[in-house]
Enzyme design. Structure first.
Site, PDB file in Angstrom:
ATOM      1  N   GLU A  89     -15.223 -18.296  47.531  1.00  0.00           N
ATOM      2  CA  GLU A  89     -16.113 -17.481  48.576  1.00  0.00           C
ATOM      3  C   GLU A  89     -15.150 -16.493  49.275  1.00  0.00           C
ATOM      4  O   GLU A  89     -15.507 -15.676  49.969  1.00  0.00           O
ATOM      5  CB  GLU A  89     -16.666 -18.397  49.628  1.00  0.00           C
ATOM      6  CG  GLU A  89     -17.923 -19.482  48.621  1.00  0.00           C
ATOM      7  CD  GLU A  89     -18.717 -18.509  47.957  1.00  0.00           C
ATOM      8  OE1 GLU A  89     -18.930 -17.362  48.142  1.00  0.00           O
ATOM      9  OE2 GLU A  89     -19.208 -19.038  46.982  1.00  0.00           O
ATOM     10  N   HIS A  92     -14.545 -13.391  47.891  1.00  0.00           N
ATOM     11  CA  HIS A  92     -15.805 -12.464  48.084  1.00  0.00           C
ATOM     12  C   HIS A  92     -15.319 -12.023  49.485  1.00  0.00           C
ATOM     13  O   HIS A  92     -15.657 -10.650  49.709  1.00  0.00           O
ATOM     14  CB  HIS A  92     -16.823 -13.271  48.359  1.00  0.00           C
ATOM     15  CG  HIS A  92     -17.529 -13.549  46.890  1.00  0.00           C
ATOM     16  ND1 HIS A  92     -17.713 -12.686  45.927  1.00  0.00           N
ATOM     17  CD2 HIS A  92     -18.045 -14.711  46.159  1.00  0.00           C
ATOM     18  CE1 HIS A  92     -18.141 -13.243  44.690  1.00  0.00           C
ATOM     19  NE2 HIS A  92     -18.377 -14.556  45.160  1.00  0.00           N
ATOM     20  N   HIS A 102     -12.551  -9.303  49.828  1.00  0.00           N
ATOM     21  CA  HIS A 102     -13.231  -8.172  48.996  1.00  0.00           C
ATOM     22  C   HIS A 102     -14.138  -7.280  50.095  1.00  0.00           C
ATOM     23  O   HIS A 102     -13.814  -5.994  50.210  1.00  0.00           O
ATOM     24  CB  HIS A 102     -14.077  -8.443  47.840  1.00  0.00           C
ATOM     25  CG  HIS A 102     -14.428  -7.277  46.807  1.00  0.00           C
ATOM     26  ND1 HIS A 102     -14.887  -7.627  45.738  1.00  0.00           N
ATOM     27  CD2 HIS A 102     -14.168  -6.158  46.799  1.00  0.00           C
ATOM     28  CE1 HIS A 102     -15.191  -6.371  44.972  1.00  0.00           C
ATOM     29  NE2 HIS A 102     -14.661  -5.502  45.635  1.00  0.00           N
TER      30      HIS A 102
END
Length: 624
Positions: free
Chosen positions: A409, A412, A415
């Site tokens: 996570e 993510h 990102h």
């Protein structure tokens, strides 16, 4: 929509982690382990005030009707207005959604989520004229506009992509109907989420003389028990309780497929798959080739299952054995603090800035770490609050898998953070197709780091086994899910009605084939037929295949990050900051991997077999 090798004794971890995981009242959790949503809005009243401002402001959208193609200046003004408004609505939605996820039983926040769904729908209706008007632009006029208004380049990718999809857009009236249809489109998913997370009567079970409620967090915890009797009992109890609501789950999923089919037909697509992939201009061959390649390499998967059976000392491997520790009496449990330390050290190949921002996520309360009664199950990263920072929801239980989920996570989150910092809001979103690359690459880096630290054969077996678990869960299991999705969507597209019993039968047959049931590789007990009914991703419509494609892409990219040049690492970080400035397959080519070829998949299968060969060598050395 979703990041040291020091080991402690099992008794120490049991006294800390399990105690926290069983806390039933959110207020009892330490503040440092709860996300700070006041970074979004100071109070619920502040949220309400901002929502009212947005509602008033969005009425201005109508003033642009009929004017979008008159001049480059008006077009830029309208797109800037639209982008700013959606940015604020996304922030409002993030707050309501995450407040609700803290405790899904609180109707106030469920209501706030619904208010935002209605707001998006209302705004969609107000702006339903925009895309039909924009689609009247021809390429020459659009290029003239770009030349006259340099700032329009911000919206160039959006405009050119819109024109690419011209055949799938309708008149203003059609677009208005489609906007209003959004009020119903998510009903099945909303009902599923509310029912499963807040009202589903999770069964109670007696384990070691204690009554335990098998909610999602405890099911995940106890299915990994070293006690085979516990695993068998937990699986049978949980899945049989799911099956008691087979008709309800079936009606929900069937309703979701029909909603997808409605949009598919209204948008003039030949299939729900084509529509789902066309958003990112991804060839359907990428999806079909994945399923073909995985089915052609099930022997590799069965090799893993036979290796698991051998390592567990079992005569017969059952589905309920698949989450148990591969190696007996190896402590692969980590407190949150140990997990953070391991993760940060594993991320060092990505550079100081990447690590420093990751530290902020851990120390500035971007993460809601532990489970509490009523909290949404699973884990995700939410990066949609563009002007703030991403958030992570976890249900940390202290297992190695929880540590890998946390770095997943975090991938993510990084990102989202990097693309939000680098790109204008209009280009800050990124395709689901590339969304899982950063997360799975983080996992690869963690596994590599842990293997560097640990030389003990038993523990290495466990770490290598964890990589195989990732391959099982991400490549093979998600591809199985994707194939199931393909089957059920195709059936409904043919006009066939599907019930919970139909889903049961199709899922069980498919699972038995993947796991080699008829070859006695892994016995899939009949109650496993109910597993589909608690998988939320089936409501996302062709989302899950991207876990598998991302796994293969990240395998190729991780080699470049770990063993490549500084330029290779720079290309990867640039990829993370690229947002939606190109189509996802093109972005991956820039990062160094071509998903139009079989190379990423072939490299992944080769690595899986290499890991199994090393494990078999260790077992031989240990006399097993």
């Amino acid at each position: 929509m979703r990041k040291k090798a020091q080991l402690i004794t099992a008794m120490m971890l049991f006294s800390t982690t399990v105690a926290v995981s069983q806390m039933k009242v959110r207020e009892e959790l330490p503040e440092k382990y709860k996300w700070n949503l006041s970074d979004l809005y100071a109070t619920d009243d502040t949220w309400k005030e901002e929502k009212q401002k947005v509602q008033q402001n969005m009425q201005k959208a109508a003033s642009y009707k009929g004017k979008l193609t008159q001049s480059a200046t008006v077009l830029l003004e309208a797109l800037t207005f639209n982008s700013a408004l959606i940015k604020e609505m996304s922030r409002l939605s993030s707050y309501a959604s995450m407040k609700s996820d803290q405790d899904t039983r609180v109707t106030k926040y469920a209501g706030m989520k619904q208010e935002l769904q209605q707001l998006f729908s209302e705004y969609g209706a107000l702006t339903s004229f925009m895309e039909p008007e924009l689609l009247t632009l021809d390429e020459d006029k659009l290029n003239t506009f770009f030349a006259k208004e340099k700032e329009l380049v911000t919206y160039k990718f959006y405009l050119t992509d819109l024109i690419r999809k011209r055949a799938h857009r309708g008149s203003e009236e059609v677009e208005k109907v489609m906007a209003y249809s959004a009020l119903m489109a998510g009903n099945a998913a909303n009902i599923f989420s509310t029912f499963f997370n807040a009202e589903f009567p999770h069964p109670e079970i007696e384990l070691n003389g204690e009554r335990v409620k098998l909610n999602s967090a405890n099911f995940a915890l106890y299915r990994a028990s070293e006690d085979r009797g516990v695993r068998s009992k937990v699986f049978a109890t949980y899945f049989r309780k799911l099956n008691e609501f087979q008709r309800t789950f079936g009606a929900q999923l069937y309703g979701n497929i029909n909603a997808a089919l409605f949009t598919t037909k209204a948008r003039n697509y030949e299939s729900t798959l084509k529509r789902a992939l066309d958003g990112g201009n991804i060839p359907t061959d990428v999806f079909h080739n994945l399923i073909t390649n995985v089915n052609g390499n099930l022997e590799t998967f069965h090799r893993y299952l036979n290796l698991r059976k051998r390592m567990m000392g079992l005569d017969t491997l059952h589905y309920y054995d698949l989450y148990a520790p591969l190696v007996e009496k190896v402590d692969l449990e980590y407190s949150v603090e140990e997990a953070i330390e391991n993760i940060l050290k594993s991320l060092q190949p990505l550079g100081t800035h990447y690590v420093d921002v990751s530290k902020r996520a851990f120390h500035e309360r971007w993460i809601d770490m532990y489970p509490n009664e009523g909290k949404r199950s699973g884990a995700y990263s939410n990066g949609s609050a563009y002007d703030v920072h991403p958030y992570i929801l976890m249900n940390y239980n202290g297992k190695y898998n929880d540590m890998t989920t946390l770095t997943h996570e975090l991938g993510h989150t990084m990102h989202s953070y990097l693309t939000n910092k680098q790109q204008h809001f209009a280009n800050a979103d990124y395709s689901i197709f590339v969304a899982e690359v950063a997360s799975t690459l983080n996992e690869e880096l963690l596994n590599d780091y842990m293997l560097q630290q640990i030389k003990d054969d038993k523990t290495r077996l466990a770490i290598l086994g964890n990589y195989l678990e990732g391959a099982k869960g991400t490549l093979f299991r998600q591809t199985q899910f994707a194939e199931f999705e393909s089957m059920i969507h195709e059936q409904v597209a043919k006009g066939e009605a599907l019930t919970g019993e139909d889903f049961d039968n199709m899922y069980l047959d498919l699972t038995k084939r993947y796991y080699g049931h008829d070859k006695n590789v892994c016995i899939v007990d009949d109650y496993v037929k109910s597993e589909w009914s608690y998988i939320p991703h089936f409501y996302y419509n062709f989302y899950v295949y991207q876990y598998a494609t991302s796994f293969t892409a990240s395998t190729a990219l991780s080699e470049k990050v770990l063993r490549g040049t500084d330029q290779d690492r720079k290309k990867y970080l640039n990829f993370l900051a690229s947002g939606s400035t190109k189509y996802p397959v093109e972005l991956l080519v820039d990062a160094g991997v071509d998903m139009n070829t079989s190379e990423p998949f072939d490299l992944t299968i080769a690595k899986i077999n290499k890991v199994m060969a090393e494990m078999e060598t260790i077992l031989k050395r240990m006399g097993k």
